[in-house]
Design an enzyme around this catalytic site. Structure first.
Site, PDB file in Angstrom:
ATOM      1  N   GLU A  34       1.030  -1.047  -0.046  1.00 49.39           N
ATOM      2  CA  GLU A  34       0.152  -0.042   0.041  1.00 49.39           C
ATOM      3  C   GLU A  34       1.067   1.394  -0.096  1.00 49.39           C
ATOM      4  O   GLU A  34       1.422   1.555   0.975  1.00 49.39           O
ATOM      5  CB  GLU A  34      -0.744  -0.108   1.309  1.00 49.39           C
ATOM      6  CG  GLU A  34      -2.247   0.577   0.716  1.00 49.39           C
ATOM      7  CD  GLU A  34      -2.916  -0.163   0.197  1.00 49.39           C
ATOM      8  OE1 GLU A  34      -3.022  -0.126  -1.121  1.00 49.39           O
ATOM      9  OE2 GLU A  34      -3.589  -1.391   0.160  1.00 49.39           O
ATOM     10  N   HIS A  35      -0.013   2.014  -0.382  1.00 52.69           N
ATOM     11  CA  HIS A  35       0.666   3.673  -1.146  1.00 52.69           C
ATOM     12  C   HIS A  35       2.447   3.055  -1.481  1.00 52.69           C
ATOM     13  O   HIS A  35       3.879   3.574  -0.884  1.00 52.69           O
ATOM     14  CB  HIS A  35       1.215   4.573  -0.060  1.00 52.69           C
ATOM     15  CG  HIS A  35      -0.225   5.028   1.018  1.00 52.69           C
ATOM     16  ND1 HIS A  35      -0.616   5.656  -0.182  1.00 52.69           N
ATOM     17  CD2 HIS A  35      -0.908   4.214   1.337  1.00 52.69           C
ATOM     18  CE1 HIS A  35      -1.864   6.264   0.544  1.00 52.69           C
ATOM     19  NE2 HIS A  35      -1.696   4.773   1.254  1.00 52.69           N
ATOM     20  N   GLY A 122     -17.785   4.502  -2.980  1.00 52.17           N
ATOM     21  CA  GLY A 122     -16.965   5.755  -2.107  1.00 52.17           C
ATOM     22  C   GLY A 122     -16.509   4.293  -0.942  1.00 52.17           C
ATOM     23  O   GLY A 122     -15.275   4.914   0.340  1.00 52.17           O
ATOM     24  N   LEU A 125     -12.662   0.825  -3.120  1.00 46.13           N
ATOM     25  CA  LEU A 125     -12.810  -0.599  -4.485  1.00 46.13           C
ATOM     26  C   LEU A 125     -12.247   0.369  -5.741  1.00 46.13           C
ATOM     27  O   LEU A 125     -12.587  -0.939  -6.859  1.00 46.13           O
ATOM     28  CB  LEU A 125     -13.315  -1.539  -3.950  1.00 46.13           C
ATOM     29  CG  LEU A 125     -13.889  -1.844  -2.482  1.00 46.13           C
ATOM     30  CD1 LEU A 125     -14.745  -2.642  -2.063  1.00 46.13           C
ATOM     31  CD2 LEU A 125     -12.052  -2.442  -1.749  1.00 46.13           C
ATOM     32  N   ASP A 172      -4.283   0.429  -9.579  1.00 48.95           N
ATOM     33  CA  ASP A 172      -5.658   0.264  -9.506  1.00 48.95           C
ATOM     34  C   ASP A 172      -6.590  -0.124 -10.790  1.00 48.95           C
ATOM     35  O   ASP A 172      -7.106  -0.738 -10.890  1.00 48.95           O
ATOM     36  CB  ASP A 172      -6.290   1.393  -8.958  1.00 48.95           C
ATOM     37  CG  ASP A 172      -6.358   2.171  -7.664  1.00 48.95           C
ATOM     38  OD1 ASP A 172      -5.848   1.326  -7.020  1.00 48.95           O
ATOM     39  OD2 ASP A 172      -6.847   3.007  -6.714  1.00 48.95           O
TER      40      ASP A 172
HETATM   41  C1  GLA Z   1      -4.968   5.017  -3.892  1.00 50.16           C
HETATM   42  C2  GLA Z   1      -4.335   5.131  -5.574  1.00 50.16           C
HETATM   43  C3  GLA Z   1      -3.441   4.089  -6.265  1.00 50.16           C
HETATM   44  C4  GLA Z   1      -2.597   3.451  -4.970  1.00 50.16           C
HETATM   45  C5  GLA Z   1      -3.435   3.604  -2.912  1.00 50.16           C
HETATM   46  C6  GLA Z   1      -2.824   3.316  -2.382  1.00 50.16           C
HETATM   47  O1  GLA Z   1      -5.997   3.376  -4.351  1.00 50.16           O
HETATM   48  O2  GLA Z   1      -5.318   5.048  -6.906  1.00 50.16           O
HETATM   49  O3  GLA Z   1      -2.104   4.458  -6.695  1.00 50.16           O
HETATM   50  O4  GLA Z   1      -1.577   4.239  -4.289  1.00 50.16           O
HETATM   51  O5  GLA Z   1      -4.660   4.470  -3.142  1.00 50.16           O
HETATM   52  O6  GLA Z   1      -2.196   2.160  -2.042  1.00 50.16           O
END
Ligand code: GLA
Length: 388
Positions: A34-35, A122, A125, A172
């Site tokens: 994540e991130h 929201g 997902l 995503d």
């Molecule tokens: C959102 C962003 C992704 C990613 C996540 C965190 O979903 O669209 O690109 O950075 O946050 O992992």
């Protein structure tokens, strides 16, 4: 809503006639990583069974018409003049996508779109990536061209960054465009090389839980975290070459800490580095069938997002802590950008009902909110559906 009803709604809206096609793009859940996408690291998302349907048909007058069964506002615009308009609301996503395809020299033309989505609103997902990618594959379906799903994912991210103005990474769009049934995708966000890894979960099941917390400041906080990571990287680069945080091991990170000179920035960068390492390790554990080790890494991911990256918040923490306290839970963490949205947990199959009851009760007691739970299937990425 079944296929027949969708087509009927389309015809009610745009009239009957030949040439109707149906496309689908899923939402996604990220299992770990994540991130890390905009930090040059790895992510490990999977495409979900829920997503966005688009019923579409060509128009020969160069107009685009967008309607949705979920949201108000029907939007009509000229293909040649696509600009961001506040009042167009959700329709800015398909508009931006089509504008991006056109700017890239890909074939586009007039069309009418009826969207229907069953991704909880929201929830983090990826409903925006889903509508972007379904728009892109529908245009390709109607007007041809040889853009691959991977290329369309990259253009979808670009559209979201430049047209909509959200500074997201590639995860995503890539996940929803490239998903595969019963697999998660290990994606190196620096090189975009990827592999599908079978999600062999044995006696366990993935459960998504929605905090139902509105994600108020999410976009500005998201951009602030990106800036922190970029600033930390800039400080290190004054002293040595460093491609991205994804390029560092935890050991090598310790050596660059003195250059960062700010405790908050150190925490941000440390998350980017350790989360990337956890993701790689988690995938190794999964491949070896060590699900408990995979789950422990999910838990560690949550702690790092809570303490170092500070993107969880009271609701996500409450939901994850309630999950951790349940028998049969081997891993639980927030998924997506954070500040609200969903958690993902690995739960023993025969404990799922007790899990949902107990976590729900405890979460409501602590936050006053009511969580939703989804038992999810991992499905293929964006595709055309046959109309029968
Ligand atoms: C959102 C962003 C992704 C990613 C996540 C965190 O979903 O669209 O690109 O950075 O946050 O992992």
């Amino acid at each position: 809503m079944n296929q027949k009803e969708l087509i009927e709604k389309f015809e009610e809206n745009f009239g009957q006639g030949e040439g109707i096609r149906l496309f689908f793009s899923p939402g996604r859940v990220n299992l770990i990583g994540e991130h890390t996408d905009y930090n040059g690291g790895h992510v490990f998302p999977a495409a979900l069974s829920f997503g966005t349907y688009a019923v579409v048909r060509k128009r020969h007058d160069g107009l685009l018409k967008f309607a949705s069964l979920n949201l108000p506002a029907e939007v009509t615009c000229e293909l040649e003049r696509l600009t961001y308009q506040d009042e167009d609301d959700w329709a800015n996503y398909p508009k931006g996508m089509i504008d991006g395809l056109r700017a890239q020299g890909l074939p586009v033309g007039g069309a009418e779109f009826l969207f229907y989505g069953n991704i909880p609103n929201g929830a983090g997902l990826s409903s925006s990536a889903s509508i972007e990618v379904v728009t892109a594959i529908a245009m390709r379906g109607l007007y041809g061209g040889d853009a691959t799903n991977q290329t369309l994912a990259i253009l979808a991210q670009k559209a979201e960054n430049e047209f909509v103005g959200v500074n997201c990474g590639i995860m995503d769009q890539f996940a929803v465009a490239m998903g595969k049934k019963d697999h998660a995708i290990l994606l190196d966000c620096e090189t975009l090389s990827y592999q599908w890894v079978p999600l062999l979960l044995k006696d366990y099941e993935l459960i998504i839980a929605n905090t139902n917390k509105k994600r108020g400041l999410a976009d500005s906080e998201y951009n602030a975290r990106r800036q922190d990571c970029e600033e930390a990287l800039r400080r290190v680069r004054e002293h040595e070459d460093l491609e991205s945080w994804g390029a560092l091991s935890e050991e090598a990170f310790k050596e660059v800490i003195p250059w960062i000179k700010d405790t908050v920035l150190v925490k941000r960068a440390r998350h980017a580095v350790t989360e990337n390492q956890r993701t790689l390790q988690a995938v190794q554990e999964l491949k070896m069938g060590n699900l408990k080790a995979f789950g422990r890494l999910m838990n560690a991911s949550h702690c790092s997002l809570r303490d170092d990256y500070q993107v969880t918040g009271k609701e996500l923490d409450a939901l994850v802590e309630a999950a951790w306290a349940q028998p049969g839970v081997i891993g639980s963490r927030m998924t997506g950008a954070g500040f609200g949205g969903c958690t993902v947990s690995l739960v023993e199959k025969n404990e799922v009902h007790v899990f949902m009851d107990h976590v729900s009760e405890r979460y409501t007691k602590e936050t006053g909110l009511v969580a939703d739970f989804y038992r999810v299937a991992i499905e293929d990425g964006a595709r055309e559906l046959e109309i029968w």
